[in-house]
Each structure stands twice: as structure tokens, then as C-alpha cells.
Design a protein around this motif. Sequence first.
Motif, PDB file in Angstrom:
ATOM      1  N   ALA A 105       0.873  -1.180   0.000  1.00  0.00           N
ATOM      2  CA  ALA A 105       0.000   0.000   0.000  1.00  0.00           C
ATOM      3  C   ALA A 105       0.902   1.219   0.000  1.00  0.00           C
ATOM      4  O   ALA A 105       1.565   1.524   0.988  1.00  0.00           O
ATOM      5  CB  ALA A 105      -0.906  -0.002   1.219  1.00  0.00           C
ATOM      6  N   LEU A 106       0.927   1.877  -1.152  1.00  0.00           N
ATOM      7  CA  LEU A 106       1.863   2.970  -1.350  1.00  0.00           C
ATOM      8  C   LEU A 106       1.088   4.169  -1.864  1.00  0.00           C
ATOM      9  O   LEU A 106       0.240   4.018  -2.744  1.00  0.00           O
ATOM     10  CB  LEU A 106       2.853   2.491  -2.419  1.00  0.00           C
ATOM     11  N   LEU A 107       1.343   5.305  -1.305  1.00  0.00           N
ATOM     12  CA  LEU A 107       0.631   6.486  -1.802  1.00  0.00           C
ATOM     13  C   LEU A 107       1.508   7.249  -2.796  1.00  0.00           C
ATOM     14  O   LEU A 107       2.577   7.733  -2.439  1.00  0.00           O
ATOM     15  CB  LEU A 107       0.245   7.434  -0.661  1.00  0.00           C
ATOM     16  N   TYR A 108       1.052   7.316  -4.044  1.00  0.00           N
ATOM     17  CA  TYR A 108       1.716   8.201  -4.990  1.00  0.00           C
ATOM     18  C   TYR A 108       1.337   9.619  -4.577  1.00  0.00           C
ATOM     19  O   TYR A 108       0.150   9.911  -4.385  1.00  0.00           O
ATOM     20  CB  TYR A 108       1.259   7.887  -6.415  1.00  0.00           C
ATOM     21  N   ILE A 127       3.551   0.925   2.951  1.00  0.00           N
ATOM     22  CA  ILE A 127       3.388  -0.246   3.826  1.00  0.00           C
ATOM     23  C   ILE A 127       3.414  -1.499   2.960  1.00  0.00           C
ATOM     24  O   ILE A 127       2.902  -1.492   1.843  1.00  0.00           O
ATOM     25  CB  ILE A 127       2.007  -0.217   4.533  1.00  0.00           C
ATOM     26  N   MET A 128       4.005  -2.565   3.462  1.00  0.00           N
ATOM     27  CA  MET A 128       3.910  -3.848   2.774  1.00  0.00           C
ATOM     28  C   MET A 128       3.126  -4.822   3.654  1.00  0.00           C
ATOM     29  O   MET A 128       3.541  -5.122   4.771  1.00  0.00           O
ATOM     30  CB  MET A 128       5.305  -4.414   2.495  1.00  0.00           C
ATOM     31  N   ILE A 129       1.992  -5.261   3.132  1.00  0.00           N
ATOM     32  CA  ILE A 129       1.217  -6.274   3.860  1.00  0.00           C
ATOM     33  C   ILE A 129       1.573  -7.643   3.291  1.00  0.00           C
ATOM     34  O   ILE A 129       1.464  -7.873   2.083  1.00  0.00           O
ATOM     35  CB  ILE A 129      -0.301  -6.021   3.725  1.00  0.00           C
ATOM     36  N   VAL A 130       2.034  -8.534   4.146  1.00  0.00           N
ATOM     37  CA  VAL A 130       2.323  -9.912   3.740  1.00  0.00           C
ATOM     38  C   VAL A 130       1.191 -10.781   4.276  1.00  0.00           C
ATOM     39  O   VAL A 130       1.069 -10.976   5.483  1.00  0.00           O
ATOM     40  CB  VAL A 130       3.688 -10.393   4.269  1.00  0.00           C
ATOM     41  N   PRO A 230      -1.434   5.421   9.805  1.00  0.00           N
ATOM     42  CA  PRO A 230      -0.911   4.268   9.060  1.00  0.00           C
ATOM     43  C   PRO A 230       0.611   4.263   8.938  1.00  0.00           C
ATOM     44  O   PRO A 230       1.208   3.196   8.763  1.00  0.00           O
ATOM     45  CB  PRO A 230      -1.584   4.387   7.684  1.00  0.00           C
ATOM     46  N   LYS A 231       1.222   5.426   9.041  1.00  0.00           N
ATOM     47  CA  LYS A 231       2.675   5.474   8.836  1.00  0.00           C
ATOM     48  C   LYS A 231       3.463   4.826   9.974  1.00  0.00           C
ATOM     49  O   LYS A 231       4.675   4.701   9.902  1.00  0.00           O
ATOM     50  CB  LYS A 231       3.124   6.921   8.604  1.00  0.00           C
ATOM     51  N   PHE A 233       3.290   1.788  10.477  1.00  0.00           N
ATOM     52  CA  PHE A 233       3.594   0.444   9.980  1.00  0.00           C
ATOM     53  C   PHE A 233       4.648   0.479   8.878  1.00  0.00           C
ATOM     54  O   PHE A 233       4.685   1.404   8.062  1.00  0.00           O
ATOM     55  CB  PHE A 233       2.329  -0.216   9.410  1.00  0.00           C
ATOM     56  N   ASP A 234       5.481  -0.567   8.887  1.00  0.00           N
ATOM     57  CA  ASP A 234       6.395  -0.771   7.763  1.00  0.00           C
ATOM     58  C   ASP A 234       5.949  -2.056   7.062  1.00  0.00           C
ATOM     59  O   ASP A 234       5.291  -2.018   6.031  1.00  0.00           O
ATOM     60  CB  ASP A 234       7.835  -0.857   8.281  1.00  0.00           C
ATOM     61  N   VAL A 235       6.244  -3.213   7.665  1.00  0.00           N
ATOM     62  CA  VAL A 235       5.760  -4.482   7.117  1.00  0.00           C
ATOM     63  C   VAL A 235       4.770  -5.093   8.108  1.00  0.00           C
ATOM     64  O   VAL A 235       4.998  -5.070   9.312  1.00  0.00           O
ATOM     65  CB  VAL A 235       6.927  -5.473   6.875  1.00  0.00           C
ATOM     66  N   ILE A 236       3.665  -5.597   7.569  1.00  0.00           N
ATOM     67  CA  ILE A 236       2.662  -6.290   8.381  1.00  0.00           C
ATOM     68  C   ILE A 236       2.608  -7.729   7.899  1.00  0.00           C
ATOM     69  O   ILE A 236       2.597  -7.981   6.686  1.00  0.00           O
ATOM     70  CB  ILE A 236       1.267  -5.632   8.202  1.00  0.00           C
ATOM     71  N   VAL A 237       2.590  -8.696   8.810  1.00  0.00           N
ATOM     72  CA  VAL A 237       2.378 -10.093   8.402  1.00  0.00           C
ATOM     73  C   VAL A 237       1.134 -10.603   9.115  1.00  0.00           C
ATOM     74  O   VAL A 237       0.938 -10.372  10.307  1.00  0.00           O
ATOM     75  CB  VAL A 237       3.607 -10.986   8.692  1.00  0.00           C
ATOM     76  N   THR A 238       0.276 -11.262   8.365  1.00  0.00           N
ATOM     77  CA  THR A 238      -0.968 -11.723   8.968  1.00  0.00           C
ATOM     78  C   THR A 238      -1.547 -12.899   8.189  1.00  0.00           C
ATOM     79  O   THR A 238      -1.072 -13.246   7.104  1.00  0.00           O
ATOM     80  CB  THR A 238      -1.970 -10.536   9.076  1.00  0.00           C
ATOM     81  N   GLY A 239      -2.566 -13.525   8.765  1.00  0.00           N
ATOM     82  CA  GLY A 239      -3.174 -14.701   8.142  1.00  0.00           C
ATOM     83  C   GLY A 239      -4.066 -14.339   6.966  1.00  0.00           C
ATOM     84  O   GLY A 239      -4.255 -13.157   6.641  1.00  0.00           O
TER      85      GLY A 239
END
Length: 354
Positions: A105-108, A127-130, A230-231, A233-239
Motif C-alpha cells: 500500500a503505497l501512496l503516490y 506499507i507492505m502487507i504480507v 498508518p505510517k 507500519f512498515d511491514v505487516i504479516v498476517t493470516g
Amino acid sequence: MTKKIAVLPGDGIGPEIVAQAVKVLKAMPELNLEMEEAAIGGAGYDTAGDPLPEATLKLARAADAVLLGAVGGPQYDKLDRPLRPERGLLRIRKELNLFANLRPALLYPELADASSLKPEVVSGLDIMIVRELTGDVYFGQPRGIEVRNGERVGFNTMIYSESEVRRVARVAFDIAMKRGKKLCSVEKANVLECSELWKEVVLEVSKEYPEVELSHMYVDNAAMQLVKWPKQFDVIVTGNIFGDILSDQASMLSGSIGMLPSASLDENNKGMYEPIHGSAPDIAGKNIANPLATILSAAMMLRYTFGDEANAARIEAAVRQVLADGMRTADIHTAGTKKVSCSEMGDAVVAALN
Ligand code: NAD
Ligand code: IPM
Ligand code: MN
């Protein structure tokens, strides 16, 4: 050497947006891509009676990467579950063992006004959601609808094995190492045993990554924090299910769900690339959908499966350029910008490549 891409447009806006990404890839002949199309989802059901026709799976297996549009539509919602478009998508993810789903999720900066949040909340967002993609309540057994004590009950099983958690956690830690070295694991360990194990295993894996600052957050709080600030967060890992929901939510931070690409990877970085949104039946066939999430998914394909950072960055720069030039599809249109169609947006990105 030519690289083989299986192109699966799917349903609804799928064919419209995939055509734009294909146009962009074809404008880069030096990539040496050989693209072949096949049906998936409702299109698979219509042509072969199966949302994942055998020939489509075979093509996807033989390909170096898969580019997918979206599946689903109201006309298929009454079919038996195994025949529904969504099941075709879940099956191809499972068959190809695409357990790690990367949703950036990146804001241009040009889209700060398109977000429903205040510009200062979203500016600079990256943000990178994994999202784990082949387990959880999506695939757990038993599942079903049956009659118990004279009434119908519906049930699914939320389940993760430690090996499933470990492998996706490693992907997330590896990504965190290349970014801000901050990882937030999102679960619901205060209520769910499945989440309790998730958290334990992520903690174990964290010992292999002493440089990464690990935090844990319950999913309800994470949903709130994502819109509050939201800022953080950097990387989020979730199910699988939490990641599905949180990534749609995060997409609005980037202005529109039509902006958010994804990569679904196996152990060897073979991947399927698709926008995170669906087939958008409400706007299908009107040539007004935003193709940028799909075009950006093609860029992720170059980066993650082919290790071609230069050309991935070239596509992303072209997207940035068309936004800077003021071109907007309806979903990101704001006062003072130029409203363009889906195909015009694709043409503009092609023009901006050079
Ligand atoms: P959706 O993502 O298709 O649409 C939600 C809203 O966002 C709609 O108003 C739509 O018009 C808009 N939207 C989505 N993509 C857009 C784009 N590129 N440009 C502009 N606007 C866009 O979600 P939904 O309405 O809940 O689901 C519709 C169908 O898609 C269902 O059958 C669902 O199962 C399926 N679906 C498929 C995928 C997939 O293939 N990966 C993902 C989500 C939903
Ligand atoms: C997505 C979609 C799919 C999912 C559906 C269509 C099966 O919502 O890719 O986010 O839930 O994974
Ligand atoms: Mn989803």
C-alpha cells in the motif's frame, strides 16, 4: 531466453484491465515475453464447466509467471460452491503453492487528495502487507452447512500449522530486512488458539532476525491504527482472512482499491500477479475501471519472479508520470485533473515508458 506468461483475464473488469497491462508489457519487447491467455473464474465455468479448467492449470504450471485480472460476478453466486469463480482462484493459489501474498500500500504523492483520509495522514505512506494465502479458515476442514438440532448451521475451521506460519513469517522478516526492519504481526491471540500458535511461531522465527523490531497487534486494533496513523507500519504479516480485509482497507490509504497490486509467491518466487480488487461488476464493460493496480502487478512480476528491478521501476516511473500529468480514471478523479478511460490510461502509461 523467452519467458512464458499465462494471462488469465477472468470476469467483469478483468479483461479490460488485463488488456492494459498486456499492452504495457508488449511495449517492452526487450523483455522477451511470450503471453498466452486462458479462462478462469466465471469465464472458465462458461467455457469448460469449471472455474479452473484443466487446460488453464496446465498453462499456469508451465508458465514462468501468471498475470490475472479478477474473477466473480452476481450471475455465478447461486452455483454450487465448487463451481463458483472464487473457488477457481483459491484452487490455483493452492495448486501453485502461492502461500505468500505481498500487497504493497503505497501512496503516490499526486493522489494525496484522492484518499478519503487527510493528506498529512497518508502522505509518504509505504506499507507492505504480507498475507498468508493458502491456509486459514479459507481452506480449513471441516466446513459446510448442515442441519443440527433441527436448524441449519454453517461452519468453517480456522487452522494453521507451525510450518505454514514459519514459512510466511520468514518471507515477511526477509522483506522487513530489506526495508525499515520493522515487522508487525497481526492476529487475534486474545481469543483464538489459532492466533496464539501464530504469535508463538512468529516469535520463534524472530530469533533468526535479531535486527528486525517485531511487534504484535490484535487485528481489531490494527484496523483502527491503519486509519488513525498508518505510517506507524512498515511491514505487516498476517493470516489469510485478516490480510484479505486489512488490505482492502489499506487500499483506500493509497487513494483507491484500483491502485493496489499484488504478488502471490511460492518458495521459488514463481508467482501469480493480480490487483487486490475484484471483478467490479458495477462498472464492468464501461471502460472506466482503473487499470493501474494491474499494470503495477505486472511491474511486481518483473521484480519478484524475473529479478528485473530496472524494468519494474520503469513501469512504476511511467505510472508516476501519468499521475503527475494529471490523468485520472473515475475512481481517483479530483477537481483539476483529467478524467480518462481505462484504455486511455493504459495508452498513457505506454507513452510514458519512453
Ligand atoms: P470489488 O473489488 O470487485 O469492488 C468493490 C468496489 O470497488 C466496487 O464499487 C468497484 O466498482 C470498485 N472497484 C474495484 N476495482 C476497481 C478498479 N480497478 N477501478 C475502479 N473501481 C474499482 O469487490 P466486490 O464488489 O465485493 O466483489 C465483486 C466480485 O469480485 C465478487 O464476485 C467477488 O467475489 C469478486 N472478487 C474477486 C477478487 C479477485 O479476483 N481477486 C477479489 C475481490 C472480489
Ligand atoms: C482477494 C479476493 C479473494 C480472497 C476472493 C475472491 C476469493 O477477495 O483476492 O482479495 O478472498 O482472497
Ligand atoms: Mn479481497
